[in-house]
Scaffold this motif. Sequence first.
Motif, short mmCIF file in Angstrom:
data_model
loop_
_atom_site.label_atom_id
_atom_site.label_comp_id
_atom_site.label_asym_id
_atom_site.label_seq_id
_atom_site.Cartn_x
_atom_site.Cartn_y
_atom_site.Cartn_z
N SER A 5 40.61 44.00 39.80
CA SER A 5 40.96 42.66 39.32
C SER A 5 41.15 41.69 40.47
O SER A 5 41.96 41.94 41.36
CB SER A 5 42.27 42.66 38.53
OG SER A 5 42.36 43.78 37.71
N ALA A 6 40.38 40.63 40.44
CA ALA A 6 40.57 39.47 41.33
C ALA A 6 40.65 39.85 42.81
O ALA A 6 41.48 39.34 43.55
CB ALA A 6 41.82 38.70 40.91
N ILE A 7 39.77 40.77 43.20
CA ILE A 7 39.82 41.24 44.60
C ILE A 7 39.21 40.19 45.54
O ILE A 7 38.09 39.72 45.34
CB ILE A 7 39.07 42.59 44.76
CG1 ILE A 7 39.94 43.73 44.26
CG2 ILE A 7 38.66 42.85 46.22
CD1 ILE A 7 41.15 44.08 45.11
N ARG A 8 40.02 39.86 46.54
CA ARG A 8 39.55 39.00 47.63
C ARG A 8 39.69 39.77 48.93
O ARG A 8 40.73 40.42 49.15
CB ARG A 8 40.39 37.72 47.73
CG ARG A 8 40.16 36.78 46.58
CD ARG A 8 41.02 35.53 46.66
NE ARG A 8 40.59 34.60 45.64
CZ ARG A 8 39.67 33.65 45.82
NH1 ARG A 8 39.12 33.48 47.01
NH2 ARG A 8 39.32 32.86 44.83
N ALA A 9 38.67 39.70 49.77
CA ALA A 9 38.75 40.40 51.07
C ALA A 9 37.71 39.80 52.00
O ALA A 9 36.77 39.12 51.56
CB ALA A 9 38.47 41.89 50.88
N ASP A 21 36.03 40.98 39.67
CA ASP A 21 36.58 41.75 38.54
C ASP A 21 35.49 42.68 38.05
O ASP A 21 34.38 42.22 37.77
CB ASP A 21 36.93 40.81 37.37
CG ASP A 21 38.04 39.85 37.72
OD1 ASP A 21 39.18 40.31 37.88
OD2 ASP A 21 37.75 38.64 37.82
N LEU A 22 35.82 43.95 37.96
CA LEU A 22 34.87 44.86 37.31
C LEU A 22 35.58 46.13 36.87
O LEU A 22 36.71 46.40 37.30
CB LEU A 22 33.66 45.19 38.21
CG LEU A 22 33.84 45.84 39.58
CD1 LEU A 22 34.01 47.34 39.45
CD2 LEU A 22 32.60 45.57 40.42
N LYS A 23 34.93 46.89 36.00
CA LYS A 23 35.53 48.16 35.60
C LYS A 23 34.45 49.22 35.37
O LYS A 23 33.30 48.89 35.09
CB LYS A 23 36.43 48.00 34.38
CG LYS A 23 35.71 47.66 33.11
CD LYS A 23 36.72 47.46 32.00
CE LYS A 23 36.04 47.03 30.73
NZ LYS A 23 35.86 48.00 29.72
N ARG A 53 42.36 44.63 51.30
CA ARG A 53 42.12 43.46 50.46
C ARG A 53 43.15 42.40 50.83
O ARG A 53 44.24 42.73 51.29
CB ARG A 53 42.24 43.80 48.98
CG ARG A 53 43.70 43.76 48.50
CD ARG A 53 44.11 44.87 47.71
NE ARG A 53 45.48 44.87 47.29
CZ ARG A 53 46.54 45.01 48.06
NH1 ARG A 53 46.42 45.03 49.38
NH2 ARG A 53 47.73 45.10 47.53
N ASP A 54 42.80 41.11 50.64
CA ASP A 54 43.77 40.03 50.87
C ASP A 54 44.60 39.82 49.63
O ASP A 54 45.78 39.53 49.71
CB ASP A 54 43.03 38.74 51.25
CG ASP A 54 42.29 38.91 52.58
OD1 ASP A 54 42.80 39.64 53.44
OD2 ASP A 54 41.19 38.34 52.74
N SER A 55 43.99 39.96 48.46
CA SER A 55 44.74 39.90 47.20
C SER A 55 43.95 40.60 46.11
O SER A 55 42.79 40.95 46.32
CB SER A 55 45.04 38.44 46.82
OG SER A 55 43.82 37.75 46.65
N GLY A 56 44.60 40.80 44.97
CA GLY A 56 43.95 41.48 43.86
C GLY A 56 44.45 42.91 43.73
O GLY A 56 45.25 43.37 44.54
N ALA A 57 43.98 43.59 42.67
CA ALA A 57 44.49 44.93 42.38
C ALA A 57 43.34 45.88 42.06
O ALA A 57 42.30 45.48 41.52
CB ALA A 57 45.43 44.86 41.18
N GLY A 209 29.87 36.66 46.86
CA GLY A 209 31.20 37.29 46.79
C GLY A 209 31.85 37.24 45.42
O GLY A 209 33.05 37.49 45.28
N GLN A 210 31.05 36.90 44.40
CA GLN A 210 31.61 36.87 43.04
C GLN A 210 30.64 37.55 42.07
O GLN A 210 29.46 37.73 42.40
CB GLN A 210 31.80 35.42 42.58
CG GLN A 210 32.94 34.75 43.31
CD GLN A 210 33.13 33.31 42.88
OE1 GLN A 210 32.15 32.60 42.66
NE2 GLN A 210 34.37 32.90 42.77
N VAL A 211 31.14 37.88 40.89
CA VAL A 211 30.25 38.44 39.85
C VAL A 211 29.53 37.26 39.19
O VAL A 211 30.15 36.42 38.55
CB VAL A 211 31.06 39.24 38.81
CG1 VAL A 211 30.15 39.71 37.68
CG2 VAL A 211 31.75 40.43 39.47
N ALA A 212 28.20 37.21 39.39
CA ALA A 212 27.42 36.10 38.84
C ALA A 212 26.98 36.40 37.41
O ALA A 212 26.85 35.50 36.59
CB ALA A 212 26.21 35.83 39.72
N LEU A 213 26.73 37.67 37.13
CA LEU A 213 26.25 38.09 35.81
C LEU A 213 26.77 39.48 35.54
O LEU A 213 26.87 40.29 36.47
CB LEU A 213 24.73 38.24 35.85
CG LEU A 213 23.79 37.14 35.45
CD1 LEU A 213 22.35 37.63 35.66
CD2 LEU A 213 23.99 36.73 34.00
#
Length: 233
Positions: A5-9, A21-23, A53-57, A209-213
């Motif tokens: 969730s919401a991983i930034r790095a 975000d992915l699972k 990671r800088d933030s996220g879980a 760096g993001q989920v586009a699709l």
Amino acid sequence: MLEVSAIRAGYGGTEVLRGIDLKVDAGEIVAVLGANGVGKTTLNMVLSGLVKRDSGAVVFDGERIDGLPAPEIVARGLIHVPEGRRIFPNLSVRENLECGCYRRAGAARKTNLERVFATFPRLKERHRQSAGTLSGGEQQMLAIGRGMMGEPKLLILDEPSLGLSPLLVEEMFALIAELNTSGLPIMLVEQNVVQSLQLASRAYILENGQVALSGPAETLRDDPELKRAYLGL
Ligand code: ATP
């Protein structure tokens, strides 16, 4: 099984992952796709505790694992087969495999080795050979076999088809399907969009760096934007 969730790095002030975000659910093959340099390897390194990671879980098997040291993450069964195989060329095939299981007792090592040899008979035939003398496809099998030695609950494969001939790519994808038949969930990180979408049940496409699709693989296979950007159609 795995929930990101919401991983930034990033590296030294340069952000590479900007809120991912992915699972991956139990038993699934999930493809994570994207062009060179989009941050796929960085994501894998964050999941396995090698890049902070800088933030996220990250939740794995019901527990937060972000912030845990890498060996602890491996011990919980989240096993990452790195891009470029990273085998030890001067060690034998068998010694390389044993590196994937160094924390376990001798009996578990033996059972795991037998299981890996049953899956990869070619590694069994060559178990005394120096790993550096294996072909590219065999080295990739060795890297996956070493991952299997650690008793994965989820396997992350980073570009397993990289550098393989078309025939060996086919073989590698068939092998990944076989590993999944026993229910082992797999996160398949690839640049090979066509074959990955044939194998996976769902996929995420990363851009900037993001989920586009994201969505079911069969829907994405027909997505006009994806066809234009990745398949040149
Ligand atoms: P590829 O498929 O080419 O391996 P990728 O999608 O896996 O690409 P990453 O390897 O995660 O991409 O790289 C994403 C960005 O982060 C790139 O711009 C890369 O230069 C940068 N990067 C990766 N590792 C480091 C590092 N150790 N230090 C600084 N920058 C890095």
